[in-house]
Design a protein around this motif. Structure first.
Motif, short mmCIF file in Angstrom:
data_model
loop_
_atom_site.label_atom_id
_atom_site.label_comp_id
_atom_site.label_asym_id
_atom_site.label_seq_id
_atom_site.Cartn_x
_atom_site.Cartn_y
_atom_site.Cartn_z
N CYS A 101 -14.85 71.51 10.46
CA CYS A 101 -15.03 71.27 11.62
C CYS A 101 -13.54 71.03 12.32
CB CYS A 101 -15.70 70.24 11.96
SG CYS A 101 -16.18 69.71 13.54
N ILE A 104 -13.43 67.38 13.55
CA ILE A 104 -13.14 66.22 12.51
C ILE A 104 -11.80 66.39 11.85
CG2 ILE A 104 -14.04 65.81 10.20
CD1 ILE A 104 -16.96 66.71 11.05
N LYS A 125 -18.50 65.70 19.83
CA LYS A 125 -19.60 65.00 19.06
C LYS A 125 -20.68 64.60 19.93
CE LYS A 125 -17.51 66.18 15.37
NZ LYS A 125 -18.21 67.52 14.46
N TYR A 150 -28.57 65.04 13.30
CA TYR A 150 -26.94 64.85 13.90
C TYR A 150 -26.35 64.51 12.52
CZ TYR A 150 -22.77 63.62 15.85
OH TYR A 150 -21.38 63.08 16.24
N GLU A 154 -23.67 66.87 10.76
CA GLU A 154 -22.21 66.59 10.44
C GLU A 154 -21.82 66.50 9.15
OE1 GLU A 154 -19.67 66.04 12.85
OE2 GLU A 154 -21.27 66.86 14.30
#
Length: 185
Positions: A101, A104, A125, A150, A154
């Motif tokens: 990501c 991230i 996010k 979620y 993630e």
């Protein structure tokens, strides 16, 4: 070269280099070389590298969320749409050059020192979570499910980025399927 063209070239180069190599390992001179935009022009467009990172994340966010929504909207069943999110993640994880990501990764590199980057990451996010919340609501499921889905998504992103495998998406999909089934009235 006009400003719009120079900006797009710079952002294209930034995306390729930042995502592929990491933000801190890429200098503005690298962006200049990859984009063909002079260093002077780059600094006119983006007075600080942090502003280029912010613009890269913002532009990528629009495209990423658009691709996700386009894929999910192909399915007409509201419950299946939730699971389709994980199918899309699996396809994304399989793309050439997938490195996890971008938000991230950027947060890991700069989140503690750059308010601009941290703000972009949090915005992305929040938007992703809100999108899931809308899918959960449309499926008539309890909104507590949003947070669980979620976290599965993630976690799959982080794990896929580290392992280089698409498997985390399939595993997260199976867990999501079980959560959805347990949440149905």
């Amino acid at each position: 070269m006009d400003s719009d063209t120079a900006r797009e070239r710079a952002l294209d180069a930034a995306e390729e280099l930042f995502y592929g190599r990491g933000v801190q390992s890429v200098g503005m001179d690298d962006i200049r070389g990859a984009s063909g935009v002079s260093l002077k022009r780059l600094y006119q467009l983006f007075p600080a590298k942090e502003q280029l990172v912010e613009a890269y994340l913002e532009r990528r966010d629009v495209r990423w969320r658009g691709r996700l929504a386009e894929h999910v909207e192909r399915n007409t069943d509201p419950v299946q749409r939730l699971l389709t999110v994980f199918d899309w993640l699996e396809g994304w994880f399989a793309e050439d050059g997938f490195r996890g990501c971008a938000w991230i990764n950027s947060y890991g590199e700069l989140g503690a020192t750059s308010d601009r980057v941290a703000t972009q990451v949090r915005s992305h996010k929040r938007a992703f979570r809100a999108y899931l919340d809308g899918l959960v609501a449309a499926a008539g499921l309890p909104n507590a499910l949003t947070g669980q889905l979620y976290l599965l998504a993630e976690g799959a992103m982080v794990t896929a980025g580290i392992t280089g495998s698409t498997r985390p998406a399939a595993e997260a999909r199976e867990a999501a399927k079980a959560l959805v089934a347990a949440s149905r009235p």
